[in-house]
Design a protein around this motif. Structure first.
Motif, short mmCIF file in Angstrom:
data_model
loop_
_atom_site.label_atom_id
_atom_site.label_comp_id
_atom_site.label_asym_id
_atom_site.label_seq_id
_atom_site.Cartn_x
_atom_site.Cartn_y
_atom_site.Cartn_z
N GLU A 96 -1.12 3.25 2.22
CA GLU A 96 -2.54 2.91 2.17
C GLU A 96 -3.28 3.24 3.47
OE1 GLU A 96 -3.93 2.04 -0.58
OE2 GLU A 96 -2.04 1.88 -1.67
N LEU A 141 -5.47 9.67 3.00
CA LEU A 141 -4.48 8.61 2.84
C LEU A 141 -3.11 9.21 2.52
CD1 LEU A 141 -6.44 5.96 0.73
CD2 LEU A 141 -6.15 6.04 3.20
N LYS A 143 -0.84 8.14 0.57
CA LYS A 143 -0.52 8.08 -0.86
C LYS A 143 -1.14 9.22 -1.65
CE LYS A 143 -4.25 4.86 -2.19
NZ LYS A 143 -4.97 5.74 -3.09
N THR A 275 -2.71 3.82 -11.64
CA THR A 275 -3.89 3.38 -10.89
C THR A 275 -5.12 4.21 -11.24
OG1 THR A 275 -2.47 2.68 -9.07
CG2 THR A 275 -4.82 2.90 -8.60
#
Length: 518
Positions: A96, A141, A143, A275
């Motif tokens: 994150e 980021l 991710k 997500t």
């Protein structure tokens, strides 16, 4: 006379019940790429932990001589101050946070008031990223970038610490062949810049390609150092040093006795990101595997193979999942992982340390985790004696190197952890076993043992699905190979017709088709 940047003399490290390093001697010349190889549990990572200060002075015997002086490192920061940087097999990044935040964590760029200077942080991060060929913004980021690029971030992070000696522990274990070659060529470029590298790897073709010298450890002892000046060493020569014997075949022979009966079939399986639910990860995928068959899944990083496997295993990944699963000809609706296990489907994850095993628990407890009802009485209470008996059987069958089945799994080498993971699923007695990168980061001897286990399963009429980034092992082990690219099934090959070139051609062809459609 050779210019020695590092010499480790008479290094001995003892854990309870295990002598991990036994009088190891190791020399590295300035400006070279030096490979450190050996079977799992040989002591490679332990030796590098001594060098980095992860195992501090006082917890081992022997001397570290770096740049001509004896060094005593109490922690990683001590070794980093001397320009020694270690990139571990398990990436230590926080998903994150941004690339820059990860790169300078604990080493923040601050102004004279002690406040983080973000302009300097991002500027220096961008410069370090350019050195490793990353074109993303340092404000991206973690991710949002793939595993291969995360590996490059770790290397950029090491270079940002004014690194003079770079240690890479299994740097290509999670990379496809294209990304692996890019990383190895990068090490060769670093060599031209005067950076010395130590590389630990089980991929012997990569060692032969880039290493100037190869030191072999076996059972915690230094066996030999082999020069490789022309980078053309025979891999069989390295293997002989590692295992102490000739290995004429990398893959065990198997009688192909494939049933006409389909054990597992998937039709029009579609999965979206858990997500970012608008992002399609697997798009109308269909395939099947027969009883007695090993089917391989090939594809580049991000092809959707792991996501497919996890979603099929009781919907343990994804959202808006649609499609059909059939086991033994009957459609099943697997609601969760327990449901999948009850129907005879098992999934051995590629990430054994996070999703596959409980590292603080014993080998015995991990072995029985997937089907604890098999060792419990009618009241649901675990029979510890029975648990230990079963664990002993599987430890012996898998040839797991351990002083005791009560040993915590976290104390085992990567290869032995992988054997415990497979023991867990063998104990569950599945009819269909999905193996996701089953030989990642383990040595040639342990690989052979895992291949034998796969052959034994299909000889019993069970079905095995093997996801692997190593094309050689897919070609050596599989009866059929499916090729995936960007969430789609793009090709299927029988064993007698498949080649590495055909697999890559199928991927490139699908890329070109997608570009034309766009």
């Amino acid at each position: 006379m050779a210019d020695i940047i590092l010499e480790m003399k008479h290094i001995t490290k003892i854990y309870p019940g295990v002598k991990a390093l036994d009088d190891v001697n190791f020399k590295v010349e300035r400006g070279e790429i030096h490979a450190l190889v050996g079977e799992n549990g040989a002591g490679k990572s332990t030796l590098m932990n001594v060098l980095s200060g992860t195992i501090p002075t006082g917890q081992y015997t022997g001397d570290i001589i770096y740049n001509g002086k004896v060094c005593k490192y109490s922690n990683i920061r001590d070794s980093e101050k001397d320009g020694i940087a270690v990139v571990h097999q398990e990436l230590a990044l926080i998903p994150e946070l941004t690339i820059a935040e990860n790169m300078f964590m604990g080493n923040e760029r601050r102004n004279k008031f002690g406040v983080i200077d973000w302009n300097r942080t991002y500027t220096e991060a961008d410069e370090a990223m350019k050195r490793v060929g990353l074109k993303e913004s340092s404000q991206t980021l973690i991710k949002d970038i793939g595993t291969g690029k995360q590996q490059l971030v770790e290397i950029a992070k090491a270079l940002s610490k004014n690194c003079k000696l770079l240690v890479l522990d299994e740097p290509t274990s999670s990379l496809n062949e294209e990304d692996s070659m890019m990383l190895l060529n990068m090490l060769l470029d670093f060599k031209k810049q005067g950076i010395t590298s130590i590389i630990i790897s089980h991929k012997l073709n990569e060692i032969a390609y880039c290493a100037d010298n190869i030191t072999i450890l076996r059972d915690g002892q230094t066996i030999e150092t082999i020069p490789n000046p022309d980078h053309k060493i025979d891999e069989a020569r390295i293997i002989k040093g590692m295992v102490g014997r000739e290995m004429t075949d990398r893959f065990p022979e198997r009688k192909h006795n494939i049933s006409k009966e389909v054990a597992f079939e998937v039709k029009d399986w579609t999965v979206y990101h858990p997500t970012y639910t608008e992002k399609c990860i697997d798009n109308h995928v269909s395939f099947n595997v027969h009883k007695g068959e090993i089917v391989g899944f090939s594809g580049l990083q991000g092809a959707g193979r792991t996501e497919l496997a996890m979603s099929l295993f009781g919907r343990s990944y994804g959202s808006h999942i649609s499609g059909h699963e059939f086991i033994g000809g009957q459609e099943v609706h697997l609601k969760n992982e327990h449901d999948a296990i009850e129907h005879g489907l098992a999934y051995a994850t590629e990430d054994r340390k996070v999703n596959g095993l409980i590292l603080d628990e014993s080998i015995a407890r991990n072995t029985t985790l997937a089907r604890m009802e098999k060792i419990a009485d009618k009241h649901g209470i675990v029979d510890v004696q029975k648990e230990n008996q079963e664990a002993e059987i599987y430890a012996k069958k898998m040839r797991t190197k351990t002083p005791s089945i009560q040993q915590k799994v976290g104390n085992l080498s990567g290869g032995n952890q992988q054997k415990v993971l497979l023991s867990k699923w063998m104990f569950a007695e599945p009819d269909i076993l999905i193996l996701d990168e089953p030989t990642r980061g383990i040595d040639v001897g342990a690989k052979y043992e895992i291949y034998e286990i796969m052959n034994e399963m299909v000889s019993q009429g069970k079905a095995v699905i093997m996801i692997s980034s190593e094309l050689n092992e897919l070609l050596g082990m599989c009866d059929r190979i499916y090729v995936m690219n960007e969430g789609r099934m793009v090709a299927e090959f029988n064993q007698d017709e498949v080649t590495q070139e055909k697999i890559m051609a199928a991927i490139l062809k699908s890329d070109n088709s997608a570009a034309k459609e766009a």
